[in-house]
Design an enzyme around this catalytic site. Structure first.
Site, PDB file in Angstrom:
ATOM      1  N   THR A  92       0.967  -1.037   0.057  1.00 13.99           N
ATOM      2  CA  THR A  92       0.082  -0.088   0.020  1.00 13.99           C
ATOM      3  C   THR A  92       0.742   1.108  -0.070  1.00 13.99           C
ATOM      4  O   THR A  92       0.489   2.319  -0.625  1.00 13.99           O
ATOM      5  CB  THR A  92      -1.076   0.006   1.074  1.00 13.99           C
ATOM      6  OG1 THR A  92      -1.767  -1.185   1.239  1.00 13.99           O
ATOM      7  CG2 THR A  92      -1.836   1.241   1.230  1.00 13.99           C
ATOM      8  N   HIS A 132       2.165   1.985  -3.526  1.00 14.09           N
ATOM      9  CA  HIS A 132       1.034   2.534  -4.236  1.00 14.09           C
ATOM     10  C   HIS A 132       0.987   4.075  -3.906  1.00 14.09           C
ATOM     11  O   HIS A 132       0.739   4.818  -4.829  1.00 14.09           O
ATOM     12  CB  HIS A 132      -0.522   2.025  -3.860  1.00 14.09           C
ATOM     13  CG  HIS A 132      -0.468   0.460  -4.448  1.00 14.09           C
ATOM     14  ND1 HIS A 132      -0.545   0.159  -5.785  1.00 14.09           N
ATOM     15  CD2 HIS A 132      -0.601  -0.679  -3.837  1.00 14.09           C
ATOM     16  CE1 HIS A 132      -0.816  -1.175  -6.049  1.00 14.09           C
ATOM     17  NE2 HIS A 132      -0.836  -1.551  -4.777  1.00 14.09           N
ATOM     18  N   GLY A 190      -4.945 -11.290  -2.734  1.00 13.18           N
ATOM     19  CA  GLY A 190      -4.411 -10.160  -3.938  1.00 13.18           C
ATOM     20  C   GLY A 190      -5.696  -9.637  -4.373  1.00 13.18           C
ATOM     21  O   GLY A 190      -6.742 -10.028  -4.795  1.00 13.18           O
TER      22      GLY A 190
END
Length: 350
Positions: free
Chosen positions: A44, A47, A267
């Site tokens: 995360t 990202h 996922g």
């Protein structure tokens, strides 16, 4: 205590991040102030760093990000009970509202109004973090800091495995990232009979072998579907643990799961995938389980039992440690195309 601290900022709506000073958080009555001893990088965070489409719709700069951590309590809010200065703690990063239907029926981890530490609030890539006491986990003081910080993703693996009831079964784990590696370790510890590990990178597959996988399948050399179906006499596996979520992994998983088997999805697909519902689910009688985060707090007790009783050694997965001030170098190492890094830990005091 100093009024300023070092932190990793997402200051602008653009790719990248910066290491700069920040104010030490002022805690609310229901919070504790934690001196971060170790924090670790999650997908995360990558990202957010890359500023992808998801981040653009969720993150509100300027903010400090990061959510995996282990640290020591240095201040306790006036309404906090059961926590004291000096406690060693980690954070359950899902912050539930406590009053919605999901929260009131034992599903706080999928709260309707869920907030995430380091995503919707300031996070752990800093010398200090304010954490709501409602999501605080107290660690045994013998637990090393680098293990304390990886309990959150280790909990993802534990929840995935426990929910899938892998004991006594033949399973396949798709993926070779850090959480997939932890998943192999937990699955072996709780009695999976045979584990096929499907991955792409030699270094990561070697780590997964150390974690307990029985058969390594490198997808650039071997067709995993043909190999496993041949090896199981055309039957397939009892359980698929999909730790990747892309279209290829989904296709492999539903071809490999045996009739009346279980497909567990952790996922996250990068886009809406296609699924042959009839062939993969209906005619097979497949069971599909979705995994989001960890169960509060059942998973944390399971994690503590596995770690404190030496059932799983997660250290092979921690491949790199960097000072927090070298965050950019750490992130680029984790994102490198050669995938020589698995779990990357940051140390604010280094």
């Amino acid at each position: 205590m100093a009024e300023k601290m070092m932190a990793v900022w997402k200051k602008e709506r653009a790719p990248g991040a910066s290491v700069a000073d920040a104010d030490v958080p002022k805690i609310k009555p229901d919070e504790v102030l934690v001196k971060v001893k170790a924090t670790s990088i999650c997908g995360t965070d990558a990202h957010i760093y890359a500023w992808d489409e998801w981040s653009q719709g969720r993150i509100k700069p300027p903010m400090i990000f990061g959510h995996e951590c282990g640290g020591e309590v240095v201040e306790v809010g006036s309404l906090v009970k059961g926590v004291k200065v000096g406690d060693h703690v980690s954070a359950e990063t899902h912050i539930p509202c406590g009053i919605c239907f999901q929260c009131r029926t034992g599903n706080q981890h999928i709260c309707k109004d869920l907030k995430i530490l380091g995503v919707d609030t300031n996070g752990a890539f800093a010398e200090y973090i304010a954490i709501p006491s409602s999501v605080l986990w107290i660690n045994d003081k013998s637990l090393p800091w680098e293990i304390a910080t990886i309990q959150e993703p280790f909990g993802n693996a534990t929840y995935t495995v426990m929910e899938s009831q892998v004991g006594g079964k033949i399973i396949a784990i798709i993926g070779d990232g850090p959480i997939a590696a932890f998943t192999n370790g937990v699955a072996k510890a709780v009695g999976a009979c045979k584990i096929y590990a499907i991955g792409k990178y030699d270094v990561r597959l070697n780590i997964i072998k150390k974690m307990g996988a029985d058969v390594l399948i490198k997808v650039t050399d071997t067709d995993p579907v043909k190999f496993i179906m041949d090896d199981t006499n055309g039957v397939g596996v009892d359980v698929i643990l999909d730790m990747v979520g892309n279209q290829q992994a989904i296709d492999w998983g539903f071809k490999l799961v045996k009739k009346a088997g279980t497909y567990t999805a952790f996922g996250i697909p990068p886009s809406i995938p296609k699924l042959d519902l009839a062939a993969g689910v209906v005619f097979k009688g497949s069971k599909i389980i979705g995994i989001n985060g960890r169960k509060m707090w059942e998973t944390w007790y399971q994690v503590a039992n596995l770690l404190n009783n030496k059932m799983v050694d997660p250290t092979p997965v921690i491949t790199h440690k960097f000072p927090l001030k070298d965050f950019i170098k750490a992130m680029e190492t984790m994102k490198a195309a050669d995938r020589l890094a698995s779990k990357v830990v940051l140390l604010p005091e280094a």
